[in-house]
Design a protein around this motif. Structure first.
Motif, PDB file in Angstrom:
ATOM      1  N   ALA A  14       0.847  -1.194   0.000  1.00  0.00           N
ATOM      2  CA  ALA A  14       0.000   0.000   0.000  1.00  0.00           C
ATOM      3  C   ALA A  14       0.879   1.240   0.000  1.00  0.00           C
ATOM      4  O   ALA A  14       1.984   1.226   0.522  1.00  0.00           O
ATOM      5  CB  ALA A  14      -0.912   0.011   1.227  1.00  0.00           C
ATOM      6  N   GLY A  15       0.376   2.293  -0.613  1.00  0.00           N
ATOM      7  CA  GLY A  15       1.030   3.593  -0.531  1.00  0.00           C
ATOM      8  C   GLY A  15       0.200   4.468   0.386  1.00  0.00           C
ATOM      9  O   GLY A  15      -1.024   4.489   0.285  1.00  0.00           O
ATOM     10  N   PHE A  16       0.838   5.145   1.332  1.00  0.00           N
ATOM     11  CA  PHE A  16       0.094   5.951   2.289  1.00  0.00           C
ATOM     12  C   PHE A  16       0.977   7.083   2.797  1.00  0.00           C
ATOM     13  O   PHE A  16       2.185   7.100   2.572  1.00  0.00           O
ATOM     14  CB  PHE A  16      -0.385   5.087   3.469  1.00  0.00           C
ATOM     15  N   LEU A  17       0.367   8.036   3.480  1.00  0.00           N
ATOM     16  CA  LEU A  17       1.090   9.137   4.106  1.00  0.00           C
ATOM     17  C   LEU A  17       0.813   9.084   5.602  1.00  0.00           C
ATOM     18  O   LEU A  17      -0.268   8.680   6.024  1.00  0.00           O
ATOM     19  CB  LEU A  17       0.630  10.487   3.543  1.00  0.00           C
ATOM     20  N   ILE A  18       1.791   9.488   6.412  1.00  0.00           N
ATOM     21  CA  ILE A  18       1.655   9.475   7.861  1.00  0.00           C
ATOM     22  C   ILE A  18       1.733  10.899   8.397  1.00  0.00           C
ATOM     23  O   ILE A  18       2.626  11.662   8.022  1.00  0.00           O
ATOM     24  CB  ILE A  18       2.774   8.644   8.529  1.00  0.00           C
ATOM     25  N   SER A  19       0.799  11.235   9.271  1.00  0.00           N
ATOM     26  CA  SER A  19       0.808  12.530   9.951  1.00  0.00           C
ATOM     27  C   SER A  19       0.868  12.271  11.452  1.00  0.00           C
ATOM     28  O   SER A  19       0.072  11.506  11.987  1.00  0.00           O
ATOM     29  CB  SER A  19      -0.459  13.315   9.601  1.00  0.00           C
ATOM     30  N   LYS A  20       1.849  12.902  12.151  1.00  0.00           N
ATOM     31  CA  LYS A  20       1.985  12.706  13.592  1.00  0.00           C
ATOM     32  C   LYS A  20       1.593  13.979  14.323  1.00  0.00           C
ATOM     33  O   LYS A  20       2.046  15.068  13.990  1.00  0.00           O
ATOM     34  CB  LYS A  20       3.425  12.336  13.950  1.00  0.00           C
ATOM     35  N   SER A  21       0.740  13.831  15.346  1.00  0.00           N
ATOM     36  CA  SER A  21       0.336  14.968  16.170  1.00  0.00           C
ATOM     37  C   SER A  21      -0.022  14.460  17.561  1.00  0.00           C
ATOM     38  O   SER A  21      -0.798  13.513  17.702  1.00  0.00           O
ATOM     39  CB  SER A  21      -0.867  15.673  15.540  1.00  0.00           C
ATOM     40  N   LYS A  63     -11.103   6.046  10.800  1.00  0.00           N
ATOM     41  CA  LYS A  63     -11.790   7.321  10.929  1.00  0.00           C
ATOM     42  C   LYS A  63     -11.795   8.000   9.566  1.00  0.00           C
ATOM     43  O   LYS A  63     -10.826   7.926   8.826  1.00  0.00           O
ATOM     44  CB  LYS A  63     -11.056   8.191  11.955  1.00  0.00           C
ATOM     45  N   THR A  64     -12.882   8.662   9.252  1.00  0.00           N
ATOM     46  CA  THR A  64     -12.970   9.391   7.991  1.00  0.00           C
ATOM     47  C   THR A  64     -12.823  10.885   8.265  1.00  0.00           C
ATOM     48  O   THR A  64     -13.574  11.448   9.046  1.00  0.00           O
ATOM     49  CB  THR A  64     -14.312   9.122   7.289  1.00  0.00           C
ATOM     50  N   ASN A  65     -11.812  11.461   7.673  1.00  0.00           N
ATOM     51  CA  ASN A  65     -11.604  12.912   7.747  1.00  0.00           C
ATOM     52  C   ASN A  65     -11.597  13.480   6.335  1.00  0.00           C
ATOM     53  O   ASN A  65     -11.586  12.739   5.356  1.00  0.00           O
ATOM     54  CB  ASN A  65     -10.258  13.246   8.405  1.00  0.00           C
ATOM     55  N   TYR A  66     -11.579  14.788   6.246  1.00  0.00           N
ATOM     56  CA  TYR A  66     -11.394  15.447   4.957  1.00  0.00           C
ATOM     57  C   TYR A  66      -9.904  15.681   4.751  1.00  0.00           C
ATOM     58  O   TYR A  66      -9.188  16.052   5.674  1.00  0.00           O
ATOM     59  CB  TYR A  66     -12.139  16.785   4.916  1.00  0.00           C
ATOM     60  N   ILE A  67      -9.458  15.447   3.539  1.00  0.00           N
ATOM     61  CA  ILE A  67      -8.065  15.691   3.190  1.00  0.00           C
ATOM     62  C   ILE A  67      -8.011  16.845   2.214  1.00  0.00           C
ATOM     63  O   ILE A  67      -8.679  16.824   1.172  1.00  0.00           O
ATOM     64  CB  ILE A  67      -7.423  14.436   2.534  1.00  0.00           C
ATOM     65  N   SER A 106       1.346  18.837  -0.988  1.00  0.00           N
ATOM     66  CA  SER A 106       1.094  18.823   0.451  1.00  0.00           C
ATOM     67  C   SER A 106      -0.301  18.283   0.729  1.00  0.00           C
ATOM     68  O   SER A 106      -1.173  18.326  -0.139  1.00  0.00           O
ATOM     69  CB  SER A 106       1.229  20.231   1.038  1.00  0.00           C
ATOM     70  N   VAL A 107      -0.494  17.768   1.941  1.00  0.00           N
ATOM     71  CA  VAL A 107      -1.819  17.348   2.388  1.00  0.00           C
ATOM     72  C   VAL A 107      -2.036  17.795   3.826  1.00  0.00           C
ATOM     73  O   VAL A 107      -1.104  17.814   4.622  1.00  0.00           O
ATOM     74  CB  VAL A 107      -2.038  15.817   2.289  1.00  0.00           C
ATOM     75  N   ASP A 133     -11.147  18.360   9.910  1.00  0.00           N
ATOM     76  CA  ASP A 133     -12.368  17.773  10.483  1.00  0.00           C
ATOM     77  C   ASP A 133     -13.602  18.137   9.661  1.00  0.00           C
ATOM     78  O   ASP A 133     -14.569  17.392   9.616  1.00  0.00           O
ATOM     79  CB  ASP A 133     -12.574  18.247  11.928  1.00  0.00           C
ATOM     80  N   ARG A 134     -13.547  19.315   9.046  1.00  0.00           N
ATOM     81  CA  ARG A 134     -14.680  19.770   8.229  1.00  0.00           C
ATOM     82  C   ARG A 134     -14.210  20.034   6.805  1.00  0.00           C
ATOM     83  O   ARG A 134     -13.037  20.309   6.571  1.00  0.00           O
ATOM     84  CB  ARG A 134     -15.259  21.069   8.812  1.00  0.00           C
ATOM     85  N   LYS A 135     -15.150  19.989   5.900  1.00  0.00           N
ATOM     86  CA  LYS A 135     -14.833  20.280   4.499  1.00  0.00           C
ATOM     87  C   LYS A 135     -14.418  21.732   4.363  1.00  0.00           C
ATOM     88  O   LYS A 135     -15.087  22.635   4.859  1.00  0.00           O
ATOM     89  CB  LYS A 135     -16.053  19.994   3.627  1.00  0.00           C
ATOM     90  N   LYS A 136     -13.278  21.942   3.721  1.00  0.00           N
ATOM     91  CA  LYS A 136     -12.745  23.284   3.571  1.00  0.00           C
ATOM     92  C   LYS A 136     -13.363  23.958   2.357  1.00  0.00           C
ATOM     93  O   LYS A 136     -13.579  23.318   1.333  1.00  0.00           O
ATOM     94  CB  LYS A 136     -11.229  23.190   3.386  1.00  0.00           C
TER      95      LYS A 136
END
Length: 199
Positions: free
Chosen positions: A2-9, A43-47, A70-71, A75-78
Motif C-alpha cells: 500500500a502507498g500511504f502518508l503518515i501525519s503525527k500529532s 476514521k474518515t476525515n477530509y483531506i 502537500s496534504v 475535520d470539516r470540508k474546507k
C-alpha cells in the motif's frame, strides 16, 4: 502492499490511505502492532491536498525545483475557491514520480520497481519485511531498469522494453504515464519521438 502518508500529532499517528487498501494495511501491520501496544481506529476525515509553489508550507511531502505536494487533515470540508481536478492532482504526483497502488496492484511490484525504495523506504531504521532483497539491490545489485515518468504528445504504448505502471492519463494535449524502462532503451525512445520527455 500500500502507498500511504503518515501525519503525527500529540503522539498519535494518522494514516492517509486509499479506503480500499485499509483492510490490507491493518492486516499487514496487526502482527507487529501487538508488541508495541498499538491499536488501529478507522476514521474518515477530509483531506485537503495542494500543489504549491515557493514558499512551501510545512505540510509538504514531496517536491522538486518547481512545485511541491502537500496534504492536510481537516475535520470539516474546507471552502476552497482555487481548485484543480483529480486528474491534475494525479499528474502532479506522476511528475514527481509518486505512485499510489490500487487494490488490484497489491503485491504486484517490488519497492524498487515503483520508486518506493527512494521515496518510502528508510535504510537506517531497522528491520522491515522484504528488507534483505531491497537492501541487496541498493548496495550490491545492478538495476538495468529505471522507473520514470513519460510525457508524450502521442499515446504511450507498452512494448518489450517499456512497461506502463498504473494508468496513462491524457491531460490537455499530452499523455502522461509512469513506467519501467530498460535503461539501454531510453535513448532510442527519445530518438524515435523527440516530443517525448522522460523525467
Amino acid at each position: 502492499m500500500a502507498g500511504f502518508l503518515i501525519s503525527k500529532s500529540n503522539n498519535k499517528y494518522k494514516i492517509i490511505i486509499n479506503r480500499e487498501l485499509v483492510d490490507t494495511f491493518i492486516d499487514e501491520l496487526a502482527p507487529f502492532a501487538k508488541f508495541f501496544g498499538v491499536t488501529f481506529l478507522e476514521k474518515t476525515n477530509y483531506i485537503c491536498a495542494s500543489v504549491e509553489s515557493e514558499p512551501f508550507s510545512k505540510s509538504i511531502f514531496l517536491k522538486n525545483n518547481t512545485f511541491a505536494l502537500s496534504v492536510e487533515i481537516e475535520d470539516r470540508k474546507k471552502d476552497i475557491t482555487n481548485t484543480i481536478s483529480l486528474k491534475e492532482w494525479s499528474v502532479a504526483n506522476m511528475i514527481l514520480g509518486n505512485f499510489y497502488l490500487s487494490k488490484n496492484e497489491i503485491g504486484k511490484y517490488r519497492p524498487l520497481e515503483i520508486n518506493y525504495d527512494i521515496q518510502r523506504v528508510s535504510f537506517d531504521k531497522g528491520c522491515f519485511r522484504g528488507q534483505e532483497i531491497i537492501a541487496r539491490m541498493k548496495y550490491l545489485g545492478v538495476d538495468r531498469r529505471r522507473f520514470c515518468t513519460i510525457i508524450s504528445k502521442t499515446e504511450i504504448k507498452e512494448e518489450k522494453n517499456l512497461k506502463i505502471i498504473g494508468e496513462s492519463i491524457k491531460l490537455k494535449d499530452s499523455f502522461i504515464c509512469l513506467s519501467i524502462i530498460k535503461k539501454d532503451s531510453l535513448e532510442a525512445l527519445t530518438q524515435e519521438d523527440p516530443s517525448i520527455q522522460i523525467i
